[in-house]
Motif scaffolding. Structure first.
Motif, PDB file in Angstrom:
ATOM      1  N   SER A 143     -13.986   6.172  11.803  1.00  0.00           N
ATOM      2  CA  SER A 143     -12.561   6.488  11.794  1.00  0.00           C
ATOM      3  C   SER A 143     -12.362   7.934  11.346  1.00  0.00           C
ATOM      4  CB  SER A 143     -11.814   5.540  10.837  1.00  0.00           C
ATOM      5  OG  SER A 143     -10.438   5.889  10.748  1.00  0.00           O
ATOM      6  N   VAL A 144     -11.528   8.678  12.085  1.00  0.00           N
ATOM      7  CA  VAL A 144     -11.216  10.066  11.743  1.00  0.00           C
ATOM      8  C   VAL A 144      -9.738  10.316  12.016  1.00  0.00           C
ATOM      9  CG1 VAL A 144     -13.541  10.940  12.226  1.00  0.00           C
ATOM     10  CG2 VAL A 144     -11.817  10.903  14.059  1.00  0.00           C
ATOM     11  N   GLY A 145      -9.254  11.453  11.551  1.00  0.00           N
ATOM     12  CA  GLY A 145      -7.897  11.869  11.856  1.00  0.00           C
ATOM     13  C   GLY A 145      -7.844  12.604  13.191  1.00  0.00           C
ATOM     14  N   GLU A 146      -6.672  12.664  13.771  1.00  0.00           N
ATOM     15  CA  GLU A 146      -6.483  13.291  15.080  1.00  0.00           C
ATOM     16  C   GLU A 146      -6.947  14.735  15.110  1.00  0.00           C
ATOM     17  OE1 GLU A 146      -2.552  14.676  17.598  1.00  0.00           O
ATOM     18  OE2 GLU A 146      -2.508  12.737  16.580  1.00  0.00           O
ATOM     19  N   ASN A 147      -6.796  15.455  13.980  1.00  0.00           N
ATOM     20  CA  ASN A 147      -7.139  16.870  13.928  1.00  0.00           C
ATOM     21  C   ASN A 147      -8.529  17.117  13.349  1.00  0.00           C
ATOM     22  OD1 ASN A 147      -6.420  15.997  11.378  1.00  0.00           O
ATOM     23  ND2 ASN A 147      -5.521  17.955  10.763  1.00  0.00           N
ATOM     24  N   PHE A 148      -9.389  16.105  13.343  1.00  0.00           N
ATOM     25  CA  PHE A 148     -10.723  16.230  12.773  1.00  0.00           C
ATOM     26  C   PHE A 148     -11.617  17.102  13.661  1.00  0.00           C
ATOM     27  CE2 PHE A 148     -15.127  14.589  12.455  1.00  0.00           C
ATOM     28  CZ  PHE A 148     -15.362  14.871  11.098  1.00  0.00           C
ATOM     29  N   HIS A 149     -12.389  18.007  13.026  1.00  0.00           N
ATOM     30  CA  HIS A 149     -13.379  18.825  13.711  1.00  0.00           C
ATOM     31  C   HIS A 149     -14.705  18.706  12.977  1.00  0.00           C
ATOM     32  CE1 HIS A 149      -9.797  20.585  15.566  1.00  0.00           C
ATOM     33  NE2 HIS A 149     -10.593  21.018  16.519  1.00  0.00           N
ATOM     34  N   PHE A 150     -15.803  18.797  13.720  1.00  0.00           N
ATOM     35  CA  PHE A 150     -17.112  18.663  13.094  1.00  0.00           C
ATOM     36  C   PHE A 150     -18.151  19.341  13.972  1.00  0.00           C
ATOM     37  CE2 PHE A 150     -17.047  15.482  16.281  1.00  0.00           C
ATOM     38  CZ  PHE A 150     -18.346  15.073  16.552  1.00  0.00           C
ATOM     39  N   GLY A 151     -19.351  19.493  13.405  1.00  0.00           N
ATOM     40  CA  GLY A 151     -20.438  20.098  14.167  1.00  0.00           C
ATOM     41  C   GLY A 151     -20.408  21.616  14.109  1.00  0.00           C
ATOM     42  N   ARG A 152     -21.455  22.223  14.657  1.00  0.00           N
ATOM     43  CA  ARG A 152     -21.631  23.676  14.621  1.00  0.00           C
ATOM     44  C   ARG A 152     -20.384  24.398  15.122  1.00  0.00           C
ATOM     45  NH1 ARG A 152     -26.279  25.323  18.362  1.00  0.00           N
ATOM     46  NH2 ARG A 152     -27.463  24.072  16.841  1.00  0.00           N
ATOM     47  N   ASN A 153     -19.909  25.343  14.288  1.00  0.00           N
ATOM     48  CA  ASN A 153     -18.717  26.144  14.622  1.00  0.00           C
ATOM     49  C   ASN A 153     -17.494  25.287  14.922  1.00  0.00           C
ATOM     50  OD1 ASN A 153     -20.242  28.544  14.424  1.00  0.00           O
ATOM     51  ND2 ASN A 153     -20.940  28.319  16.544  1.00  0.00           N
ATOM     52  N   ARG A 154     -17.435  24.103  14.315  1.00  0.00           N
ATOM     53  CA  ARG A 154     -16.304  23.179  14.511  1.00  0.00           C
ATOM     54  C   ARG A 154     -16.101  22.887  15.994  1.00  0.00           C
ATOM     55  NH1 ARG A 154     -12.315  22.626  10.709  1.00  0.00           N
ATOM     56  NH2 ARG A 154     -10.668  22.942  12.263  1.00  0.00           N
ATOM     57  N   SER A 155     -17.193  22.791  16.721  1.00  0.00           N
ATOM     58  CA  SER A 155     -17.117  22.627  18.167  1.00  0.00           C
ATOM     59  C   SER A 155     -16.770  21.211  18.597  1.00  0.00           C
ATOM     60  CB  SER A 155     -18.450  23.040  18.814  1.00  0.00           C
ATOM     61  OG  SER A 155     -19.534  22.288  18.261  1.00  0.00           O
ATOM     62  N   GLY A 156     -16.919  20.243  17.686  1.00  0.00           N
ATOM     63  CA  GLY A 156     -16.569  18.873  18.014  1.00  0.00           C
ATOM     64  C   GLY A 156     -15.201  18.507  17.482  1.00  0.00           C
ATOM     65  N   ASN A 157     -14.464  17.671  18.222  1.00  0.00           N
ATOM     66  CA  ASN A 157     -13.176  17.178  17.756  1.00  0.00           C
ATOM     67  C   ASN A 157     -13.153  15.660  17.871  1.00  0.00           C
ATOM     68  OD1 ASN A 157     -12.842  16.669  20.491  1.00  0.00           O
ATOM     69  ND2 ASN A 157     -11.462  18.412  20.817  1.00  0.00           N
ATOM     70  N   SER A 158     -12.008  15.067  17.590  1.00  0.00           N
ATOM     71  CA  SER A 158     -11.935  13.605  17.569  1.00  0.00           C
ATOM     72  C   SER A 158     -12.215  13.004  18.950  1.00  0.00           C
ATOM     73  CB  SER A 158     -10.565  13.160  17.054  1.00  0.00           C
ATOM     74  OG  SER A 158      -9.516  13.715  17.845  1.00  0.00           O
ATOM     75  N   ALA A 159     -11.729  13.655  19.984  1.00  0.00           N
ATOM     76  CA  ALA A 159     -11.970  13.140  21.339  1.00  0.00           C
ATOM     77  C   ALA A 159     -13.453  13.207  21.683  1.00  0.00           C
ATOM     78  CB  ALA A 159     -11.151  13.934  22.352  1.00  0.00           C
ATOM     79  N   ARG A 160     -14.110  14.304  21.303  1.00  0.00           N
ATOM     80  CA  ARG A 160     -15.542  14.433  21.567  1.00  0.00           C
ATOM     81  C   ARG A 160     -16.334  13.405  20.767  1.00  0.00           C
ATOM     82  NH1 ARG A 160     -19.330  14.479  24.771  1.00  0.00           N
ATOM     83  NH2 ARG A 160     -21.187  15.698  24.294  1.00  0.00           N
ATOM     84  N   LEU A 161     -15.903  13.147  19.553  1.00  0.00           N
ATOM     85  CA  LEU A 161     -16.563  12.127  18.738  1.00  0.00           C
ATOM     86  C   LEU A 161     -16.511  10.775  19.445  1.00  0.00           C
ATOM     87  CD1 LEU A 161     -17.863  11.117  16.092  1.00  0.00           C
ATOM     88  CD2 LEU A 161     -15.538  10.837  15.188  1.00  0.00           C
ATOM     89  N   ARG A 162     -15.370  10.449  19.998  1.00  0.00           N
ATOM     90  CA  ARG A 162     -15.238   9.165  20.694  1.00  0.00           C
ATOM     91  C   ARG A 162     -16.204   9.090  21.881  1.00  0.00           C
ATOM     92  NH1 ARG A 162      -9.386   7.279  21.684  1.00  0.00           N
ATOM     93  NH2 ARG A 162      -9.836   6.003  19.856  1.00  0.00           N
TER      94      ARG A 162
END
Length: 333
Positions: A143-162
């Motif tokens: 579970s994450v928030g809509e505006n969540f970013h992760f990964g190198r240079n914040r290249s991942g977002n919630s949609a990419r996580l899904r």
């Protein structure tokens, strides 16, 4: 609650809420709530947090040896990624020990405080999901928030996580942005409200009163000579402090009881204070508080700190502050 900074000692499989969660405010609680539904109950009464970022000293004791157990887990980062990248110390709405207490009260069973290192920062979104969520935690739901970013240079977002999670058959929950009174609920909004002395607005965004936790240390004892003895509170160095001034507050003692109080935060200019202090005067209470732990729940900002022409004027103002505080503290929070 089981607290660890090592993935090798983390409990699995897990339902994971992922984020920094500084403040554990209403928006954060919407994300965390998605991993708490139908979570099996555990008995972690033997766990003791040994220190910031350290593993709990004792292993958790399960209430039942069930094969289908899934641990309600929060993954957070230490230090805060912003502090890592800027090299500047960051004050926190909820230092580690406060965060532990709040997450435990919500029903979270495990907190994984990932050390935010250069190696972690370099992980691609795909590697983060594969290594952290899948291999180490055997994550069943994230579970994450809509505006969540992760990964190198914040290249991942919630949609990419899904998208990535689907490859590992992980369920994904994305909590929408939360609003209150037309304002987005966020840690930065709460910080701004506290900086401006709008503690009541900050409390609404948090879903509880903003609190200061610390240990009572020996002060100059000037308040005692004025007839208003105060407890000088030693806070964690990384605790975010609100606007300097005088507050009405409820103080929770280490025995669980709550006492109405007036708190002054500032440098005490009338008596030539040389450093910021937190002084709390408990209304209609007497006793020894030295070396005891207190939690101060801030309720109302009464006035800015000011310099008075003498001790008599200061004493008169403190008396007025106490009367004003009483009018704001008719019911327990």
């Amino acid at each position: 609650m089981w607290v660890t900074s090592s993935l090798t000692t983390a409990l699995s499989p897990a339902k994971v809420a992922l984020g920094n969660f500084d403040g554990v405010h209403l928006g954060h609680q919407a994300v965390i709530g998605e991993i708490l539904h139908d979570a099996p109950q555990r008995d972690f009464s033997l766990s003791q947090v040994r220190g910031e970022g350290a593993e709990s000293e004792l292993s958790p004791r399960l209430s039942g040896d069930r094969d289908d157990r899934i641990y309600a887990t929060v993954i957070s980062f230490n230090p805060h990624p912003q502090e890592f990248f800027t090299g500047t110390a960051r004050s926190l709405l909820t230092p580690v020990h406060e965060k532990v207490d709040l997450l435990r009260s919500l029903g979270v069973e495990q907190l994984v405080l990932l050390p935010f290192t250069r190696e972690l920062a370099r992980l691609t979104p795909e590697a983060f999901v594969s290594e952290i969520l899948q291999r180490h935690l055997q994550t069943q739901r994230v579970s994450v928030g809509e505006n969540f970013h992760f990964g190198r240079n914040r290249s991942g977002n919630s949609a990419r996580l899904r998208q990535i999670a689907q490859d590992y058959h992980m369920e994904t929950s994305i909590a929408g942005l939360q609003y209150l009174e037309g304002h987005r609920i966020s840690s930065s909004t709460i910080r701004q409200a506290l900086t401006e002395g709008e503690v009541e607005r900050a409390n609404r965004l948090l879903g509880r009163p903003y609190q200061l936790q610390g240990t009572v240390e020996l002060g100059q004892q000037l308040g005692r000579t004025l007839g208003f003895p105060t407890a000088n509170l030693k806070l964690p160095q990384d605790k975010f402090l609100p606007r300097w001034g005088v507050y009405s507050a409820w103080v929770q003692l280490d025995d669980g009881s709550k006492v109405p109080a007036v708190m002054n935060l500032g440098s005490r200019p009338t008596v030539a204070g040389d450093r910021p202090t937190v002084e709390v005067h408990l209304l209609d209470w007497q006793g020894d508080l030295y070396n005891r732990s207190l939690t101060v729940h801030l309720m109302t900002y009464l006035r800015p700190e000011q310099q008075f022409p003498g001790l008599d004027a200061l004493k008169a103002q403190i008396h007025q502050d106490c009367q004003t505080a009483r009018s704001h503290l008719q019911t327990l929070p």
